[in-house]
Design a protein around this motif. Structure first.
Motif, PDB file in Angstrom:
ATOM      1  N   HIS B 169       0.872  -1.180   0.000  1.00 48.69           N
ATOM      2  CA  HIS B 169       0.000   0.000   0.000  1.00 48.69           C
ATOM      3  C   HIS B 169       0.905   1.226   0.000  1.00 48.69           C
ATOM      4  CE1 HIS B 169      -3.647  -2.204   0.766  1.00 48.69           C
ATOM      5  NE2 HIS B 169      -3.134  -2.789   1.824  1.00 48.69           N
ATOM      6  N   THR B 170       0.785   2.067  -0.991  1.00 50.90           N
ATOM      7  CA  THR B 170       1.761   3.143  -1.159  1.00 50.90           C
ATOM      8  C   THR B 170       1.082   4.503  -1.290  1.00 50.90           C
ATOM      9  OG1 THR B 170       3.241   1.627  -2.289  1.00 50.90           O
ATOM     10  CG2 THR B 170       3.672   3.965  -2.603  1.00 50.90           C
ATOM     11  N   VAL B 171       1.672   5.488  -0.671  1.00 45.55           N
ATOM     12  CA  VAL B 171       1.250   6.878  -0.859  1.00 45.55           C
ATOM     13  C   VAL B 171       2.410   7.635  -1.480  1.00 45.55           C
ATOM     14  CG1 VAL B 171       0.786   9.046   0.339  1.00 45.55           C
ATOM     15  CG2 VAL B 171      -0.469   6.985   0.975  1.00 45.55           C
ATOM     16  N   VAL B 276      -7.402  -5.614  -1.382  1.00 40.63           N
ATOM     17  CA  VAL B 276      -6.799  -5.090  -2.604  1.00 40.63           C
ATOM     18  C   VAL B 276      -5.777  -4.034  -2.219  1.00 40.63           C
ATOM     19  CG1 VAL B 276      -7.286  -3.753  -4.696  1.00 40.63           C
ATOM     20  CG2 VAL B 276      -8.835  -5.581  -3.982  1.00 40.63           C
ATOM     21  N   ARG B 277      -4.610  -4.058  -2.894  1.00 37.80           N
ATOM     22  CA  ARG B 277      -3.574  -3.078  -2.576  1.00 37.80           C
ATOM     23  C   ARG B 277      -3.897  -1.738  -3.239  1.00 37.80           C
ATOM     24  NH1 ARG B 277       0.685  -5.674   0.368  1.00 37.80           N
ATOM     25  NH2 ARG B 277      -0.419  -7.568   1.023  1.00 37.80           N
ATOM     26  N   VAL B 278      -3.301  -0.679  -2.695  1.00 35.36           N
ATOM     27  CA  VAL B 278      -3.657   0.664  -3.115  1.00 35.36           C
ATOM     28  C   VAL B 278      -2.398   1.486  -3.367  1.00 35.36           C
ATOM     29  CG1 VAL B 278      -4.553   2.830  -2.210  1.00 35.36           C
ATOM     30  CG2 VAL B 278      -5.891   0.765  -1.987  1.00 35.36           C
ATOM     31  N   ILE B 279      -2.375   2.216  -4.465  1.00 32.61           N
ATOM     32  CA  ILE B 279      -1.343   3.242  -4.651  1.00 32.61           C
ATOM     33  C   ILE B 279      -2.064   4.551  -4.951  1.00 32.61           C
ATOM     34  CG2 ILE B 279       0.692   3.975  -5.951  1.00 32.61           C
ATOM     35  CD1 ILE B 279       1.196   1.122  -6.694  1.00 32.61           C
ATOM     36  N   ASN B 303      -2.956   2.963   9.954  1.00 30.97           N
ATOM     37  CA  ASN B 303      -1.674   2.268  10.039  1.00 30.97           C
ATOM     38  C   ASN B 303      -1.568   1.132   9.032  1.00 30.97           C
ATOM     39  OD1 ASN B 303       0.812   2.195  11.032  1.00 30.97           O
ATOM     40  ND2 ASN B 303       0.288   1.351  13.045  1.00 30.97           N
ATOM     41  N   ILE B 304      -2.046   1.384   7.854  1.00 29.14           N
ATOM     42  CA  ILE B 304      -2.082   0.307   6.859  1.00 29.14           C
ATOM     43  C   ILE B 304      -1.193   0.632   5.660  1.00 29.14           C
ATOM     44  CG2 ILE B 304      -4.044   1.095   5.475  1.00 29.14           C
ATOM     45  CD1 ILE B 304      -5.089  -1.844   5.862  1.00 29.14           C
ATOM     46  N   SER B 325       8.998   3.571   5.119  1.00 32.00           N
ATOM     47  CA  SER B 325       8.062   2.476   5.310  1.00 32.00           C
ATOM     48  C   SER B 325       7.102   2.869   6.423  1.00 32.00           C
ATOM     49  CB  SER B 325       8.808   1.186   5.638  1.00 32.00           C
ATOM     50  OG  SER B 325       9.119   1.173   7.005  1.00 32.00           O
ATOM     51  N   GLY B 326       6.028   2.157   6.513  1.00 29.69           N
ATOM     52  CA  GLY B 326       4.997   2.482   7.498  1.00 29.69           C
ATOM     53  C   GLY B 326       5.555   2.512   8.909  1.00 29.69           C
ATOM     54  N   ASN B 327       6.557   1.655   9.195  1.00 30.00           N
ATOM     55  CA  ASN B 327       7.113   1.606  10.548  1.00 30.00           C
ATOM     56  C   ASN B 327       7.922   2.844  10.879  1.00 30.00           C
ATOM     57  OD1 ASN B 327       6.074  -0.946  10.527  1.00 30.00           O
ATOM     58  ND2 ASN B 327       8.000  -1.857   9.785  1.00 30.00           N
TER      59      ASN B 327
END
Lengths: 172, 339
Positions: B169-171, B276-279, B303-304, B325-327
């Motif tokens: 999942h990317t922003v 479903v993954r998201v960009i 937090n996804i 990364s999300g972390n």
């Protein structure tokens, strides 16, 4: 004997000439009717389906009969070529090209040219109005054309034949 | 992971201006054909304003074209755009059918074959307080589409999730005009076609392209290379479009541009729940700025999102400044809890 053959030739020649003039009068209402139905088709294509103009004109050209189809086919083809001309220029050029082949009079041409000034350049409602207006004007021209046809077709046929006979009698 | 210059591997096609020529009026065609090809290769936009000089945007600068040909940096002596020029150009781009472009005119732009964009100004016609259409056109801005293939090559490897055989999942976020959409488009192409070098087989991508910027659709058909496994919903509002794609096209990844409203985030939540993954892309120059917007704060608190890509212009448009990364979020100084 020779005189008889000559006389027949003169009568048939003037008769044909009369018939040719009469035919122009008879063809005009037919052509106007074709134009009216073509404009109605175009109105449907534009206001209900919003078909792009070159495609819409092409469809009309396929459905309408000769000789009116020639005009629509030419406009559709020239617009499809993307030569950078406006629809009005293409429409008017095609009208000038078509006019000598047709039985239409200058007045009919004016109605069609007025439509050409507006074709394709506004929203659907507006296009519908312009197309309906032109069709109405053509219907009025049609009524006049039918009236003059009913008078003139017979008259010119008679003038042709009788004129020939008069010449023959005078020479005899 | 910072400071990858992205402008190197991909260059915009130099002949893109040729796509635009058939839509110009004969006199404009002649003038622009007279401009040196070296400049035309860098053509960014053509601006036509009624009774004002013709202006070409090339290589980041404005040029005016003299009547006899030749470029000028000052407007004096430039060719003046006439009403007839505008009329012809508008007729050509609309295919002589203004009536068929009601939706486009409401939005104020038309997409041409090749993905080039034409912005329009004129007089707005209102119906019930909303813009119904435009008339009396006075200004046109033809923007050359710059599809730059290859700019995502160095980013994609950070986004692949080998465990799930999918992408994270990317922003993608940045200030305006830093190349978010261009990067997104190239990512879509790579993900959809697959990347053999990275052992990534290619996945089905659904694109909701509300402003026709990602795929540059002309009459619904993508004009840019968005890959073989890509379905594009053109001109569709994002929230509705994501739901439609989710139900109808069973995508592995959903891609959309310019997330910001709460309804968009709610729709994204549905997408997350469906596995479903998201960009997505977002306007914003730092994570902290994103957190200050309520809808995006909510999104981050879920937090996804697993990867954040920050673009900038430090080494030209489209420089990847950071990939987090999300972390990393708490470490990046983002307070994740409101209390």
């Amino acid at each position: 004997m020779l005189k008889l053959i000559g006389g027949l030739l003169v009568v048939s020649a003037t008769g044909l000439a009369g018939w040719a003039v009469a035919r122009v009068y008879a063809r005009r209402p037919v052509e106007l009717r074709l134009f009216i139905s073509a404009l109605q088709m175009l109105e449907t294509e534009i206001t209900y389906v919003a078909t792009p103009l070159p495609d819409a004109l092409d469809r009309v050209a396929q459905q309408v009969e000769f000789p009116v189809a020639l005009f629509f086919r030419r406009v559709a083809r020239e617009l499809g070529q993307q030569a950078g001309c406006s629809a009005r220029e293409v429409w008017n050029r095609a009208l000038e090209w078509y006019f000598p082949k047709s039985a239409l009079v200058r007045n009919d041409l004016g109605i069609l040219r007025g439509l050409g000034n507006n074709i394709g350049i506004s929203d659907r409602d507006d296009q519908g109005k312009h197309l309906r207006l032109a069709a109405e004007q053509l219907k009025m021209a049609l009524a006049a054309a039918e009236e003059s046809a009913s008078k003139n077709v017979k008259m010119w046929n008679y003038i042709g034949l009788l004129g020939g006979l008069i010449i023959v009698l005078a020479l005899y | 992971m910072g400071g990858l210059p992205l402008t190197g591997p991909g260059e915009a096609p130099a002949g893109a201006w040729r796509d635009i020529m058939p839509f110009l009026s004969p006199s404009l065609k002649e003038l622009i054909a007279g401009v040196p090809p070296g400049y035309l290769a860098q053509l960014e936009e053509i601006r036509l304003r009624r009774d004002k000089p013709l202006m070409l945007g090339m290589a980041g600068r404005d040029f005016f074209v003299r009547k006899g040909g030749g470029l000028e940096t000052r407007p004096e002596g430039g060719y003046i755009v006439e009403a007839g020029d505008l009329e012809k150009v508008i007729q050509n781009i609309s295919g002589h059918s203004i009536y068929a472009l009601e939706e486009e005119l409401r939005n104020g732009y038309i997409t041409l074959p090749g993905g080039h964009r034409v912005g329009l100004t004129g007089k707005a016609v209102l119906a019930g307080g909303r813009v119904k259409t435009l008339k009396h056109f006075s200004g046109l801005n033809i923007r050359v589409c710059r599809e730059i293939k290859g700019i995502a090559d160095r980013v994609i490897k950070h986004l692949i999730d080998y465990k799930a055989d999918n992408v994270y999942h990317t922003v993608i976020f940045s200030p305006p005009r830093c190349g978010k959409t261009t990067l997104l488009r190239d990512l879509v192409r790579l993900i959809s076609n697959g990347v053999p070098g990275l052992n990534f087989p290619g996945r089905t991508v659904g694109v909701v392209d509300e402003r026709s910027e990602i795929a540059g659709c002309h009459r619904g058909v993508p004009q840019m290379d968005v890959g073989v496994r890509t379905d594009v919903l053109d001109g569709c509002p994002k929230a509705q479009g994501m739901m439609m794609l989710l139900r109808a096209m069973s995508p592995d990844i959903i891609v959309t541009d310019e997330i910001g409203k709460m309804e968009d985030v709610q729709a994204l939540e549905e997408v997350f729940n469906a596995g479903v993954r998201v960009i997505v892309t977002i306007h914003g120059s730092s994570l902290q700025e994103l957190v200050n917007r309520p809808a995006l704060k909510y999104l981050l608190q879920l937090n996804i999102i697993q990867r954040f890509v920050l673009l900038g212009r430090s080494r030209g448009v489209g420089t990847v400044e950071k990939i987090l990364s999300g972390n990393d979020l708490p470490r990046a100084g983002v307070k994740m809890c409101s209390n």
